[in-house]
Design a protein around this motif. Structure first.
Motif, PDB file in Angstrom:
ATOM      1  N   HIS A  76     -88.734 114.476 -94.774  1.00  0.00           N
ATOM      2  CA  HIS A  76     -88.220 113.185 -94.301  1.00  0.00           C
ATOM      3  C   HIS A  76     -86.898 113.330 -93.549  1.00  0.00           C
ATOM      4  O   HIS A  76     -86.097 112.403 -93.548  1.00  0.00           O
ATOM      5  CB  HIS A  76     -87.993 112.223 -95.476  1.00  0.00           C
ATOM      6  CG  HIS A  76     -89.234 111.858 -96.212  1.00  0.00           C
ATOM      7  ND1 HIS A  76     -90.295 111.216 -95.622  1.00  0.00           N
ATOM      8  CD2 HIS A  76     -89.584 112.056 -97.500  1.00  0.00           C
ATOM      9  CE1 HIS A  76     -91.242 111.028 -96.514  1.00  0.00           C
ATOM     10  NE2 HIS A  76     -90.850 111.536 -97.661  1.00  0.00           N
ATOM     11  N   ALA A  77     -86.654 114.469 -92.946  1.00  0.00           N
ATOM     12  CA  ALA A  77     -85.367 114.682 -92.286  1.00  0.00           C
ATOM     13  C   ALA A  77     -85.394 114.152 -90.858  1.00  0.00           C
ATOM     14  O   ALA A  77     -86.124 114.670 -90.017  1.00  0.00           O
ATOM     15  CB  ALA A  77     -84.999 116.157 -92.284  1.00  0.00           C
ATOM     16  N   PRO A  78     -84.600 113.112 -90.593  1.00  0.00           N
ATOM     17  CA  PRO A  78     -84.457 112.682 -89.196  1.00  0.00           C
ATOM     18  C   PRO A  78     -83.554 113.688 -88.484  1.00  0.00           C
ATOM     19  O   PRO A  78     -82.961 114.558 -89.133  1.00  0.00           O
ATOM     20  CB  PRO A  78     -83.746 111.325 -89.339  1.00  0.00           C
ATOM     21  CG  PRO A  78     -82.934 111.467 -90.582  1.00  0.00           C
ATOM     22  CD  PRO A  78     -83.757 112.347 -91.502  1.00  0.00           C
ATOM     23  N   PRO A  79     -83.424 113.605 -87.174  1.00  0.00           N
ATOM     24  CA  PRO A  79     -82.435 114.444 -86.495  1.00  0.00           C
ATOM     25  C   PRO A  79     -81.057 114.180 -87.113  1.00  0.00           C
ATOM     26  O   PRO A  79     -80.711 113.030 -87.395  1.00  0.00           O
ATOM     27  CB  PRO A  79     -82.489 113.980 -85.044  1.00  0.00           C
ATOM     28  CG  PRO A  79     -83.858 113.380 -84.898  1.00  0.00           C
ATOM     29  CD  PRO A  79     -84.158 112.759 -86.235  1.00  0.00           C
ATOM     30  N   ILE A  80     -80.298 115.249 -87.345  1.00  0.00           N
ATOM     31  CA  ILE A  80     -79.005 115.135 -88.026  1.00  0.00           C
ATOM     32  C   ILE A  80     -77.891 115.639 -87.131  1.00  0.00           C
ATOM     33  O   ILE A  80     -77.986 116.717 -86.543  1.00  0.00           O
ATOM     34  CB  ILE A  80     -79.012 115.912 -89.358  1.00  0.00           C
ATOM     35  CG1 ILE A  80     -80.008 115.265 -90.333  1.00  0.00           C
ATOM     36  CG2 ILE A  80     -77.610 115.974 -89.969  1.00  0.00           C
ATOM     37  CD1 ILE A  80     -80.215 116.020 -91.637  1.00  0.00           C
ATOM     38  N   VAL A  81     -76.827 114.828 -87.064  1.00  0.00           N
ATOM     39  CA  VAL A  81     -75.584 115.211 -86.397  1.00  0.00           C
ATOM     40  C   VAL A  81     -74.512 115.220 -87.474  1.00  0.00           C
ATOM     41  O   VAL A  81     -74.251 114.195 -88.106  1.00  0.00           O
ATOM     42  CB  VAL A  81     -75.215 114.215 -85.270  1.00  0.00           C
ATOM     43  CG1 VAL A  81     -73.846 114.555 -84.699  1.00  0.00           C
ATOM     44  CG2 VAL A  81     -76.285 114.212 -84.181  1.00  0.00           C
ATOM     45  N   PHE A  82     -73.913 116.384 -87.715  1.00  0.00           N
ATOM     46  CA  PHE A  82     -72.829 116.465 -88.692  1.00  0.00           C
ATOM     47  C   PHE A  82     -71.501 116.143 -88.023  1.00  0.00           C
ATOM     48  O   PHE A  82     -71.241 116.567 -86.892  1.00  0.00           O
ATOM     49  CB  PHE A  82     -72.749 117.870 -89.301  1.00  0.00           C
ATOM     50  CG  PHE A  82     -73.707 118.083 -90.438  1.00  0.00           C
ATOM     51  CD1 PHE A  82     -73.438 117.587 -91.705  1.00  0.00           C
ATOM     52  CD2 PHE A  82     -74.887 118.769 -90.234  1.00  0.00           C
ATOM     53  CE1 PHE A  82     -74.326 117.778 -92.746  1.00  0.00           C
ATOM     54  CE2 PHE A  82     -75.785 118.972 -91.272  1.00  0.00           C
ATOM     55  CZ  PHE A  82     -75.502 118.472 -92.538  1.00  0.00           C
ATOM     56  N   VAL A  83     -70.668 115.373 -88.716  1.00  0.00           N
ATOM     57  CA  VAL A  83     -69.280 115.119 -88.315  1.00  0.00           C
ATOM     58  C   VAL A  83     -68.437 115.462 -89.539  1.00  0.00           C
ATOM     59  O   VAL A  83     -68.587 114.855 -90.586  1.00  0.00           O
ATOM     60  CB  VAL A  83     -69.043 113.666 -87.847  1.00  0.00           C
ATOM     61  CG1 VAL A  83     -69.763 113.400 -86.539  1.00  0.00           C
ATOM     62  CG2 VAL A  83     -69.464 112.649 -88.879  1.00  0.00           C
ATOM     63  N   THR A  84     -67.571 116.455 -89.405  1.00  0.00           N
ATOM     64  CA  THR A  84     -66.891 116.963 -90.589  1.00  0.00           C
ATOM     65  C   THR A  84     -65.555 117.602 -90.262  1.00  0.00           C
ATOM     66  O   THR A  84     -65.312 117.987 -89.123  1.00  0.00           O
ATOM     67  CB  THR A  84     -67.798 117.980 -91.309  1.00  0.00           C
ATOM     68  OG1 THR A  84     -67.180 118.415 -92.505  1.00  0.00           O
ATOM     69  CG2 THR A  84     -68.109 119.169 -90.424  1.00  0.00           C
ATOM     70  N   SER A  85     -64.720 117.711 -91.271  1.00  0.00           N
ATOM     71  CA  SER A  85     -63.478 118.461 -91.117  1.00  0.00           C
ATOM     72  C   SER A  85     -63.633 119.889 -91.619  1.00  0.00           C
ATOM     73  O   SER A  85     -62.706 120.646 -91.564  1.00  0.00           O
ATOM     74  CB  SER A  85     -62.329 117.800 -91.834  1.00  0.00           C
ATOM     75  OG  SER A  85     -62.638 116.702 -92.567  1.00  0.00           O
ATOM     76  N   HIS A  86     -64.814 120.228 -92.138  1.00  0.00           N
ATOM     77  CA  HIS A  86     -65.059 121.590 -92.628  1.00  0.00           C
ATOM     78  C   HIS A  86     -65.088 122.557 -91.461  1.00  0.00           C
ATOM     79  O   HIS A  86     -65.868 122.408 -90.544  1.00  0.00           O
ATOM     80  CB  HIS A  86     -66.391 121.676 -93.384  1.00  0.00           C
ATOM     81  CG  HIS A  86     -66.269 121.297 -94.813  1.00  0.00           C
ATOM     82  ND1 HIS A  86     -66.054 122.216 -95.798  1.00  0.00           N
ATOM     83  CD2 HIS A  86     -66.305 120.098 -95.420  1.00  0.00           C
ATOM     84  CE1 HIS A  86     -65.971 121.599 -96.956  1.00  0.00           C
ATOM     85  NE2 HIS A  86     -66.121 120.308 -96.748  1.00  0.00           N
TER      86      HIS A  86
END
Length: 123
Positions: A76-86
Motif C-alpha cells: 500500500h505504499a504510495p509514492p513517498i517524498v521524505f522531508v527531514t533534518s536527518h
C-alpha cells in the motif's frame, strides 16, 4: 488528473512545518491531509486514495522509515517524498532502497518539494 483531485498526505510531527506544508499544498491546488504521527496516518479510513505521501523521518513514535517499510510490505505504499533534518547517509540510503522518489533535507526550497511532488504524482 487535476491537482485538486489528488490527495497528498503529510506525516510531520512538527506542527508549524505540518501547517506550512498544508498551506503550500492547498495553494498549489492539491487536497492535503495532515497527520502528526505515523500511527495517525495508519488509522485513516481510506488507505489507498493517497497520490503521494510527504513523510518526515523522526516522528516521535514509529519513524518515517518504519512507516515506509510497513506500507511497502503491505503493498500500500504510495509514492513517498521524505522531508527531514536527518543528514545521515545511511538513513537516506534506506529510504531510497525502499523506493522513495525524493529525499529533501530541511530547510528545503518549496520549488524543490513541488517538483518532487509533481514527479511523484505522475509516477
Amino acid at each position: 488528473m487535476k491537482p485538486a483531485q489528488l490527495i497528498v498526505a503529510v506525516v510531520e510531527n512538527d506542527q508549524a512545518m505540518r501547517k506550512a506544508l498544508g498551506r503550500l499544498l492547498r495553494a498549489s491546488g492539491y487536497a492535503a491531509q495532515l497527520y502528526s504521527s505515523a500511527e495517525g496516518y495508519l488509522q485513516r479510513a481510506e488507505p489507498a486514495d493517497v497520490a503521494c505521501l510527504i513523510l518526515d523521518i523522526d516522528l516521535g513514535g514509529l519513524s518515517g522509515i518504519e512507516l515506509q517499510q510497513m506500507l511497502v510490505s503491505a503493498g500500500h505504499a504510495p509514492p513517498i517524498v521524505f522531508v527531514t533534518s536527518h543528514a545521515e547517509d545511511h538513513v537516506e540510503a534506506a529510504a531510497q532502497q525502499l523506493g522513495c522518489l525524493a529525499y529533501l533535507r530541511k530547510p528545503f526550497e518549496a520549488g524543490d518539494l513541488l517538483r518532487a511532488l509533481a514527479s511523484a504524482v505522475h509516477h
